[in-house]
Design an enzyme around this catalytic site. Structure first.
Site, short mmCIF file in Angstrom:
data_model
loop_
_atom_site.label_atom_id
_atom_site.label_comp_id
_atom_site.label_asym_id
_atom_site.label_seq_id
_atom_site.Cartn_x
_atom_site.Cartn_y
_atom_site.Cartn_z
N THR A 99 0.87 -1.19 0.00
CA THR A 99 0.00 0.00 0.00
C THR A 99 0.90 1.23 0.00
O THR A 99 1.63 1.47 0.97
CB THR A 99 -0.91 0.01 1.25
OG1 THR A 99 -1.64 -1.21 1.30
CG2 THR A 99 -1.86 1.20 1.21
N LYS A 174 -7.54 1.57 -2.91
CA LYS A 174 -7.01 1.09 -1.62
C LYS A 174 -7.13 2.19 -0.55
O LYS A 174 -7.46 1.92 0.61
CB LYS A 174 -5.56 0.63 -1.79
CG LYS A 174 -4.86 0.20 -0.51
CD LYS A 174 -5.44 -1.08 0.13
CE LYS A 174 -4.78 -1.34 1.48
NZ LYS A 174 -5.22 -2.56 2.12
P1 NAP Z 1 5.52 -6.50 7.43
O1 NAP Z 1 5.14 -7.77 8.08
O2 NAP Z 1 6.13 -5.41 8.25
O3 NAP Z 1 6.50 -6.85 6.21
C1 NAP Z 1 7.17 -5.85 5.50
C2 NAP Z 1 8.14 -6.52 4.55
O4 NAP Z 1 8.79 -5.52 3.77
C3 NAP Z 1 9.25 -7.32 5.22
O5 NAP Z 1 9.54 -8.43 4.43
C4 NAP Z 1 10.41 -6.32 5.22
O6 NAP Z 1 11.69 -6.95 5.28
C5 NAP Z 1 10.21 -5.68 3.87
N1 NAP Z 1 10.81 -4.36 3.73
C6 NAP Z 1 10.38 -3.19 4.27
N2 NAP Z 1 11.17 -2.17 3.89
C7 NAP Z 1 12.11 -2.70 3.10
C8 NAP Z 1 13.21 -2.15 2.37
N3 NAP Z 1 13.47 -0.82 2.42
N4 NAP Z 1 13.98 -2.98 1.64
C9 NAP Z 1 13.72 -4.31 1.59
N5 NAP Z 1 12.70 -4.89 2.24
C10 NAP Z 1 11.90 -4.09 2.98
O7 NAP Z 1 4.26 -5.82 6.72
P2 NAP Z 1 2.98 -6.52 6.05
O8 NAP Z 1 1.87 -6.52 7.05
O9 NAP Z 1 3.38 -7.78 5.38
O10 NAP Z 1 2.59 -5.39 4.97
C11 NAP Z 1 3.24 -5.30 3.70
C12 NAP Z 1 2.45 -4.31 2.84
O11 NAP Z 1 1.11 -4.77 2.67
C13 NAP Z 1 2.33 -2.91 3.45
O12 NAP Z 1 2.35 -1.93 2.45
C14 NAP Z 1 0.96 -2.95 4.11
O13 NAP Z 1 0.40 -1.65 4.27
C15 NAP Z 1 0.18 -3.80 3.12
N6 NAP Z 1 -0.98 -4.54 3.64
C16 NAP Z 1 -0.91 -5.20 4.84
C17 NAP Z 1 -2.03 -5.89 5.30
C18 NAP Z 1 -2.01 -6.64 6.62
O14 NAP Z 1 -3.10 -7.02 7.10
N7 NAP Z 1 -0.86 -6.91 7.23
C19 NAP Z 1 -3.20 -5.92 4.55
C20 NAP Z 1 -3.22 -5.26 3.31
C21 NAP Z 1 -2.10 -4.57 2.88
P3 NAP Z 1 12.30 -7.42 6.70
O15 NAP Z 1 11.74 -8.79 6.94
O16 NAP Z 1 13.76 -7.41 6.49
O17 NAP Z 1 11.85 -6.40 7.73
#
Ligand code: NAP
Length: 293
Positions: A99, A174
């Site tokens: 997002t 979104k």
């Molecule tokens: P998360 O668990 O915090 O995972 C984030 C991922 O991004 C991790 O693999 C992290 O790597 C990687 N990352 C972040 N910054 C980075 C960078 N600069 N370079 C390389 N890797 C990077 O978050 P999530 O919940 O999966 O969410 C991911 C996306 O989906 C976000 O945009 C969020 O808003 C969206 N989203 C989430 C949900 C939900 O319910 N969780 C639902 C819809 C949409 P590391 O493992 O090294 O930290």
């Protein structure tokens, strides 16, 4: 026999890890990259190739999917020093499912097209549960013919897959989704406080509302977590703060005031101030309870 397209998947967090797993199970040849290497181990054992950089992951991939945190992170993994664009080839399709702001999505589409790479913004809704069950709602911006090319990939991840319009329009929808989710979650928290204060079992209240006009994802998935005192993240407070910043800056540019979203953003700031930024968004209940006395 026609071989399936090769996929590179960047970002194996709460969402990315199960999503990449579904692609592997669906038979797509998969290469994964995660900044924290250990998070890729299970997929690697299950048959995915593990790359050391996004550029290495993108080599030979027909589709490169990113699922990282925010706009600057997407720019880094796609366009940065070791970014996917460096390893990719002309005709590849990059799909960002994170997002981010529509503006960054449009800029990415523009930069990538100058390098003969197609781009789709394809954010998702449905939470951690939707990612685990491959029942995500997927909203897609970009060229329609590229969307059609990517459809079999989306079908392995979700079940309401909608082409919206040109680049950035997936992220516009979104943002709409996040405004509804945020205000709805606030209403669920208010209902829980009311039920508790008035001696009604909150589980019973949730059961009743879920059968009527107040039915919602937040009510049915997050409501029971709040009742159990489970504030572990499916979707972190700090990520909803990021999303509401996107919504509110879009609104500001449009000359719109969004009082509901603004109010939830204030409660989320209180969550962050109390060290709850990495808890699930259901922690909004705690902020509301503090404010309610
Ligand atoms: P998360 O668990 O915090 O995972 C984030 C991922 O991004 C991790 O693999 C992290 O790597 C990687 N990352 C972040 N910054 C980075 C960078 N600069 N370079 C390389 N890797 C990077 O978050 P999530 O919940 O999966 O969410 C991911 C996306 O989906 C976000 O945009 C969020 O808003 C969206 N989203 C989430 C949900 C939900 O319910 N969780 C639902 C819809 C949409 P590391 O493992 O090294 O930290």
């Amino acid at each position: 026999m026609q071989t399936k397209p090769r996929i590179a998947f960047l970002g194996l967090g709460i969402m990315g890890l199960p999503m990449a797993g579904h692609l592997l199970k669906a038979g797509f040849p998969l290469t994964v990259y995660n900044r924290t290497v250990a998070r890729a181990e299970d997929l690697s054992l299950a048959g995915a190739r593990q790359a050391k950089t996004p550029a290495e992951a993108a080599q030979g991939a027909d589709f490169v999917i990113s699922m990282v945190t925010d706009g600057p992170d997407v720019e880094q993994v796609l366009l940065g020093h070791d970014g996917a664009m460096r390893g990719s080839h002309s005709g590849a399709v990059f799909i960002d499912m994170s997002t981010i702001s529509p503006e960054i999505a449009r800029n990415l589409a523009e930069t990538l097209s100058q390098n003969q790479i197609e781009f789709l913004d394809a954010p998702v809704s449905g939470g951690d549960v939707g990612a685990r069950n491959a029942t995500l709602t997927i909203m897609v911006g970009g060229k329609q013919k590229v969307f059609e090319q990517a459809l079999p990939v989306f079908e392995a991840l979700g079940n309401r897959i909608t082409y919206i319009g040109p680049a950035g329009s997936g992220q516009v929808v979104k943002a709409c989704n996040q405004a509804v989710t945020a205000v709805n979650l606030l209403a669920v928290c208010e209902a829980l406080l009311l039920a508790e204060k008035n001696g009604v079992d909150p589980q019973v209240m949730i059961h009743v509302l879920a059968g009527g006009a107040s039915q919602s994802w937040s009510l049915e998935i997050l409501g029971p977590r709040i009742v159990k005192g489970d504030f572990a993240p499916g979707f972190m407070v700090k990520l909803l703060q990021k999303d509401l910043n996107i919504v509110l800056s879009m609104a500001q540019r449009n000359g719109l005031t969004l009082p509901g979203t603004t109010l939830v953003q204030r409660f989320m700031e209180d969550n962050a101030a109390h060290g709850e930024g990495t808890e699930g968004t259901q922690a909004l209940y705690k902020a509301l309870k503090r404010a309610a006395g």
